[in-house]
Design an enzyme around this catalytic site. Structure first.
Site, PDB file in Angstrom:
ATOM      1  N   LYS A 195       0.884  -1.177   0.000  1.00 17.39           N
ATOM      2  CA  LYS A 195       0.000   0.000   0.000  1.00 17.39           C
ATOM      3  C   LYS A 195       0.918   1.222   0.000  1.00 17.39           C
ATOM      4  CE  LYS A 195      -4.087   1.938   0.253  1.00 17.39           C
ATOM      5  NZ  LYS A 195      -5.052   1.890  -0.870  1.00 17.39           N
ATOM      6  N   ASP A 251      -2.592 -12.289   5.220  1.00 16.21           N
ATOM      7  CA  ASP A 251      -3.655 -12.969   5.974  1.00 16.21           C
ATOM      8  C   ASP A 251      -4.978 -12.824   5.228  1.00 16.21           C
ATOM      9  OD1 ASP A 251      -4.995 -14.220   8.170  1.00 16.21           O
ATOM     10  OD2 ASP A 251      -5.642 -12.230   8.828  1.00 16.21           O
ATOM     11  N   ASP A 255      -7.100 -15.753   2.510  1.00 16.78           N
ATOM     12  CA  ASP A 255      -8.478 -16.247   2.693  1.00 16.78           C
ATOM     13  C   ASP A 255      -9.295 -16.016   1.421  1.00 16.78           C
ATOM     14  OD1 ASP A 255      -7.984 -16.980   5.334  1.00 16.78           O
ATOM     15  OD2 ASP A 255      -9.856 -16.113   6.076  1.00 16.78           O
TER      16      ASP A 255
HETATM   17  C1  IPM Z   1      -3.997 -17.500   9.751  1.00 12.79           C
HETATM   18  C2  IPM Z   1      -4.903 -17.168  10.911  1.00 12.79           C
HETATM   19  C3  IPM Z   1      -4.056 -16.550  12.019  1.00 12.79           C
HETATM   20  C4  IPM Z   1      -3.417 -15.299  11.453  1.00 12.79           C
HETATM   21  C5  IPM Z   1      -4.827 -16.255  13.314  1.00 12.79           C
HETATM   22  C6  IPM Z   1      -5.453 -17.513  13.887  1.00 12.79           C
HETATM   23  C7  IPM Z   1      -3.980 -15.576  14.339  1.00 12.79           C
HETATM   24  O1  IPM Z   1      -5.931 -16.338  10.506  1.00 12.79           O
HETATM   25  O2  IPM Z   1      -3.079 -18.316   9.943  1.00 12.79           O
HETATM   26  O3  IPM Z   1      -4.220 -16.948   8.677  1.00 12.79           O
HETATM   27  O4  IPM Z   1      -4.053 -14.242  11.418  1.00 12.79           O
HETATM   28  O5  IPM Z   1      -2.260 -15.377  11.042  1.00 12.79           O
HETATM   29 MG    MG Z   2      -5.958 -15.956   8.417  1.00 18.20          MG
END
Ligand code: IPM
Ligand code: MG
Length: 363
Positions: A195, A251, A255
């Site tokens: 960013k 992170d 996802d």
């Molecule tokens: C991941 C999870 C972790 C993170 C959490 C559980 C702390 O979301 O491994 O992506 O944010 O790194």
């Molecule tokens: Mg995560």
């Protein structure tokens, strides 16, 4: 080969998915003549219940004494579980962050790949999916907002919370090198995500990545702003090979990338340091809502075990055997519930243990 594996089953669906990964590993052991020694290590909510701490010194020592650690998932429902009424440093996630830091696991590899067989589970339109996608998210794991100074204070009756995002050039350089190294073994393209239009830490990130890129003339690289990257992942995921990014962005983007593969239950991960040691875990969470029901998808954990064989033990053929067994089971139409399309013609729904059995039988 003798392999000493620390096993963190953890909370929620953790124990169920770990059982299936061990099943598959044991089958590999039998077939290929390896012995896997497992040592259970407590971490997360179960460790809080047993010891009052999410991760004890003994647990860290046990992890350090292993060749690799295989992990399920930790944590519970953040609104209802009593673990989340504890101070932040006593909560389940604090254990995982402490373990990552104690073992210096700065490089987090999260491969996101669209299986031909799972196109129906992918939420994107067919014309967007095109020929599919195969990307590696390289997330920095021991710096940034996760490990910066933080505090909450009250001044004149007003509460203020502060989190700091800090990176030094060494931290950026070592992860960037890992990203370019991986790209050399893949399609030789790095997208560095930051960013830089707002953050100083991102401007330094960009500068260091540009320096590192000079040592990899065969790799083409580009910079992309994180908001644009979030959009590009659903607009044209096929454009990505290696996505190189800092902790928090990684992170969130991982996802998102996992969801476009059809389910977060498919995404494996490896967290590595400068040695052969690694922590291997599915990218998804502990899914407390479905824990104990025998319906969780164990594939991400099984694929994480395959990554462990490849990266820690250099057992490439064994890792490939697991990966092709997973493909075969999908090709034969077996699916856990998270992978079931709306109209389920020609597919058979199976539970966690059955999925593990099917994969083990095919390695
Ligand atoms: C991941 C999870 C972790 C993170 C959490 C559980 C702390 O979301 O491994 O992506 O944010 O790194
Ligand atoms: Mg995560």
């Amino acid at each position: 080969m003798e392999c000493r594996i620390g096993v963190i089953s953890g909370d929620g669906i953790g124990p169920e998915i770990i059982a299936e990964a061990k099943k598959v590993l044991n089958k590999i052991g039998e077939t290929c003549g390896h012995t896997f020694h497992y040592e259970d290590i407590l971490m997360g909510g179960c460790s809080i219940d047993a010891t009052g701490e999410p991760l004890t010194e003994e647990a860290i020592a046990a992890a350090k004494a292993s060749d690799a650690v295989l992990m399920g998932s930790i944590g519970g429902n953040t609104s209802t579980s009593p673990w989340y009424r504890l101070p932040p440093e006593k909560r389940p996630e604090a254990g995982l962050l402490r373990l990552r830091k104690s073992l210096n696991l700065f490089a987090n590899l999260r491969p996101a790949y669209l299986y031909e067989e799972l196109k129906a589970a992918c939420p994107l339109k067919e014309e967007v999916i095109g020929d599919g996608f195969d990307m590696m998210i390289m997330r920095e794991l021991t710096g940034g907002l996760y490990f910066g100074e933080r505090r909450t204070e009250e001044t004149d009756g007003v509460l203020t919370a502060t989190d700091t995002l800090t990176y030094n050039e060494h931290e950026i350089r070592r992860i960037a090198k890992r990203g370019f190294d991986i790209a050399m073994k893949r399609r030789k393209k790095v997208t560095s995500v930051d960013k830089a239009n707002v953050l100083d830490s991102s401007r330094l990130w960009r500068r260091v990545v540009e320096e590192v890129a000079k040592d990899y003339p065969q790799v083409s690289y580009e910079h992309m702003l994180v908001d644009n990257c979030a959009m590009q992942l659903v607009r044209d995921p096929g454009q990505f090979d290696v996505i190189l990014t800092e902790n928090m962005f990684g992170d969130i983007l991982s996802d998102e990338a996992s969801m476009v593969t059809g389910s977060i239950g498919m995404l494996a991960s490896a967290s590595l340091n400068d040695t052969k040691f690694g922590l291997y875990e599915p990218s998804g969470g502990s899914a407390p809502d479905i824990a104990g029901k025998g319906i969780a998808n164990p594939i991400a954990t099984i694929l994480s075990a395959a990554m462990m064989l490849r990266y820690t033990f250099d057992l490439d053929a064994e890792a490939e055997a697991i990966e092709s067994a997973v493909k075969q089971v999908l090709r034969e139409g077996y699916r856990t519930i998270d992978l079931m399309p709306q109209e389920a013609a020609g597919v058979t729904q199976v539970g966690t243990a059955e999925m593990g059995d099917l994969i083990a039988a095919r390695v």
